[in-house]
Design an enzyme around this catalytic site. Structure first.
Site, PDB file in Angstrom:
ATOM      1  N   SER A 141       0.852  -1.188   0.000  1.00 47.63           N
ATOM      2  CA  SER A 141       0.000   0.000   0.000  1.00 47.63           C
ATOM      3  C   SER A 141       0.886   1.235   0.000  1.00 47.63           C
ATOM      4  O   SER A 141       1.981   1.234   0.574  1.00 47.63           O
ATOM      5  CB  SER A 141      -0.899   0.024   1.233  1.00 47.63           C
ATOM      6  N   TYR A 154      -1.719  -1.272   9.946  1.00 47.38           N
ATOM      7  CA  TYR A 154      -1.830  -1.649   8.541  1.00 47.38           C
ATOM      8  C   TYR A 154      -0.519  -1.392   7.803  1.00 47.38           C
ATOM      9  O   TYR A 154      -0.034  -2.248   7.045  1.00 47.38           O
ATOM     10  CB  TYR A 154      -2.973  -0.858   7.905  1.00 47.38           C
TER      11      TYR A 154
END
Length: 245
Positions: A141, A154
């Site tokens: 990401s 995350y």
């Protein structure tokens, strides 16, 4: 390398936004697709139906990708129904958000189990079972570079995904299998949009030169490139974010 019409892909998280778009995009290239789901069987079946009604080949297989036995069933199904596996597209993941100072450690452990252990499990199986000419495409990401608040757990998991990807690319030397990670920027998926106000979404959308969020289809184009013609791209994290800074 097998021809496009004989290639087979497993897409984890294939019932979700980017996973579904990737499955549909690969099917347009003639690739047979195993659409993985964890809980949303209905959505996975819809994806399969869309592919098969368009003349493609697809099946849906459920399971917990962090459980090696259940993940193995994905590869077994691909070999049983389509004759082998050439491509792994690993989009499955979770993204609960909280400031680090307030982070529930049980939530942190769950994020690492799904995002890190899940990647390691499916990558291990792919390393054992992909045919020559194959491609492993993990998902990182852009938050690993953008460092937005509340994304600590995350971002930590995606940093680990990048490390796994780069190491595996080198371990598969001589196998003619590419291993890369795609790092999307803000993308209009249910996972990303959940809990965000329209004002915050607009602010995030304006953080790149295009002034919009990415779409699952934008990301799926990068998947199709790495799954097919992108044979000289290996051991890389490819940022697909419209130029977000």
């Amino acid at each position: 390398m097998t021809s496009a019409t004989n290639r087979v892909a497993i897409v984890t998280g294939g019932s979700g936004g980017i996973g579904r778009a990737s499955a549909l995009r690969l099917a347009t290239d003639g690739i047979a697709v195993v659409v993985h789901y964890n809980s949303n069987r209905t959505r996975a079946d819809e994806t399969v139906r869309t592919i098969t009604e368009g003349g493609g080949r697809a099946i849906a297989v459920g399971g917990d990708i962090a459980d090696e036995t259940q993940a193995t069933a994905l590869f077994d199904a691909a070999e049983r129904d389509f004759g082998g596996v050439d491509v792994l597209v690993h989009t499955a993941g979770i993204m609960p958000l909280a400031p680090i100072a307030e982070l529930d450690l049980d939530v942190f452990d769950r994020v690492q189990r799904v995002n890190v252990r899940g990647t390691l499990v499916v990558d291990k199986l792919a390393a054992q079972r992909l045919r020559a000419g194959g491609a492993i495409i993990n998902f990182s990401s852009s938050v690993t570079r953008l460092q937005p608040p509340t994304y600590g757990a995350y971002a930590a998991s995606k940093g680990a995904v990048e490390a796994i990807t780069l190491v595996l690319a080198r371990e598969l030397s001589g196998r003619n299998i590419t291993v890369n990670a795609i790092a999307p920027g803000p993308t209009a998926t249910p996972l990303f949009l959940h809990g965000k106000s329209p004002e915050l979404i607009e602010q995030i959308a304006n953080s790149n030169p295009f002034g919009r969020l990415g779409t699952p289809e934008d990301i799926a184009e990068a998947v199709a490139f790495l799954a097919g013609p992108g044979r000289w791209v290996n051991g890389q994290t490819v940022f697909v974010n419209g130029g977000a800074a």
